[in-house]
Design a protein around this motif. Sequence first.
Motif, PDB file in Angstrom:
ATOM      1  N   PRO A 118      22.608   0.493  -2.061  1.00  0.00           N
ATOM      2  CA  PRO A 118      23.890  -0.034  -1.581  1.00  0.00           C
ATOM      3  C   PRO A 118      24.792   0.959  -0.859  1.00  0.00           C
ATOM      4  N   SER A 119      24.629   2.232  -1.133  1.00  0.00           N
ATOM      5  CA  SER A 119      25.509   3.212  -0.483  1.00  0.00           C
ATOM      6  C   SER A 119      25.144   3.431   0.990  1.00  0.00           C
ATOM      7  N   VAL A 136      26.529   6.830   4.987  1.00  0.00           N
ATOM      8  CA  VAL A 136      26.656   6.325   3.617  1.00  0.00           C
ATOM      9  C   VAL A 136      28.092   6.391   3.110  1.00  0.00           C
ATOM     10  N   ASP A 137      28.331   5.646   2.051  1.00  0.00           N
ATOM     11  CA  ASP A 137      29.551   5.823   1.282  1.00  0.00           C
ATOM     12  C   ASP A 137      29.269   7.053   0.415  1.00  0.00           C
ATOM     13  N   LYS A 138      29.842   8.171   0.769  1.00  0.00           N
ATOM     14  CA  LYS A 138      29.494   9.440   0.126  1.00  0.00           C
ATOM     15  C   LYS A 138      29.664   9.413  -1.388  1.00  0.00           C
ATOM     16  N   GLU A 139      30.782   8.916  -1.846  1.00  0.00           N
ATOM     17  CA  GLU A 139      31.044   8.901  -3.295  1.00  0.00           C
ATOM     18  C   GLU A 139      30.010   8.049  -4.018  1.00  0.00           C
ATOM     19  N   PHE A 145      21.051   6.750  -7.293  1.00  0.00           N
ATOM     20  CA  PHE A 145      19.708   7.277  -7.064  1.00  0.00           C
ATOM     21  C   PHE A 145      19.228   6.936  -5.653  1.00  0.00           C
ATOM     22  N   ASP A 146      20.158   6.615  -4.760  1.00  0.00           N
ATOM     23  CA  ASP A 146      19.802   6.223  -3.395  1.00  0.00           C
ATOM     24  C   ASP A 146      19.118   7.353  -2.632  1.00  0.00           C
ATOM     25  N   SER A 147      19.317   8.575  -3.078  1.00  0.00           N
ATOM     26  CA  SER A 147      18.708   9.719  -2.396  1.00  0.00           C
ATOM     27  C   SER A 147      17.180   9.650  -2.425  1.00  0.00           C
ATOM     28  N   LYS A 181      33.389   7.281   5.752  1.00  0.00           N
ATOM     29  CA  LYS A 181      34.850   7.274   5.764  1.00  0.00           C
ATOM     30  C   LYS A 181      35.450   8.230   6.781  1.00  0.00           C
ATOM     31  N   ASN A 182      34.881   9.429   6.898  1.00  0.00           N
ATOM     32  CA  ASN A 182      35.474  10.399   7.827  1.00  0.00           C
ATOM     33  C   ASN A 182      34.549  10.817   8.968  1.00  0.00           C
ATOM     34  N   GLY A 183      33.299  10.295   8.949  1.00  0.00           N
ATOM     35  CA  GLY A 183      32.381  10.582  10.046  1.00  0.00           C
ATOM     36  C   GLY A 183      31.805  11.983  10.041  1.00  0.00           C
TER      37      GLY A 183
END
Length: 202
Positions: A118-119, A136-139, A145-147, A181-183
């Motif tokens: 999902p991230s 990705v959504d970093k947080e 476990f998306d990595s 979020k910040n690119g």
Amino acid sequence: MDIKRLLAGGLIASALVVAGCSPDGKIENKQQDKSDVAVDKGLMNVEIKVPASFYEGEDIDAIIASAKEDKEYKEVKKNSDGSVTYIMSRKQHTALMIKKKESTASNVKEIEEDSETPSVQKIEYNNNFSEFTVVVDKEEFENSFDSTAVFSIGFIGMLYQVFDGTAEEDMKVTVKMKDAKNGKVFDETIYPDALDEIGEEK
């Protein structure tokens, strides 16, 4: 996504080496393979002999039967030493290259859209799949476990490069992680260097 299935599906792909033509019309191999995969490029046919070690733990007969059903080869045969020889026309090989590009893009899309990652919001890549940017959504990414799925992108890129005839010493796939979020790129992994580092840690 079943990563094991994805990598197993690229087994034969990893044995293919694309050759180019020299000015005098003779076939010239672009890669000096270090895995004992014998590649014979004729003007009309492409012949690949894949050693038995590539099929360790696999059902060779089933793989051969599947290859014959696909009719992507002129001939597929198991040799007495356990290796397998694939013979195809250059036209068939070209068709396989087209399919490989489509399947590589499809595999990347599958990771991008997988509900189990999902991230991951978007995956961008260049024409020869040597560079990927995963947005990705970093947080959320760092707390999941998306990595694991993202790690497979390196394999996807390397398999395509093998198909594309990239020499082993020139093979390089860069995977950049970008915060939606910040690119900003907050991490970068280079393959196959990352695999060597994992091996050293073990």
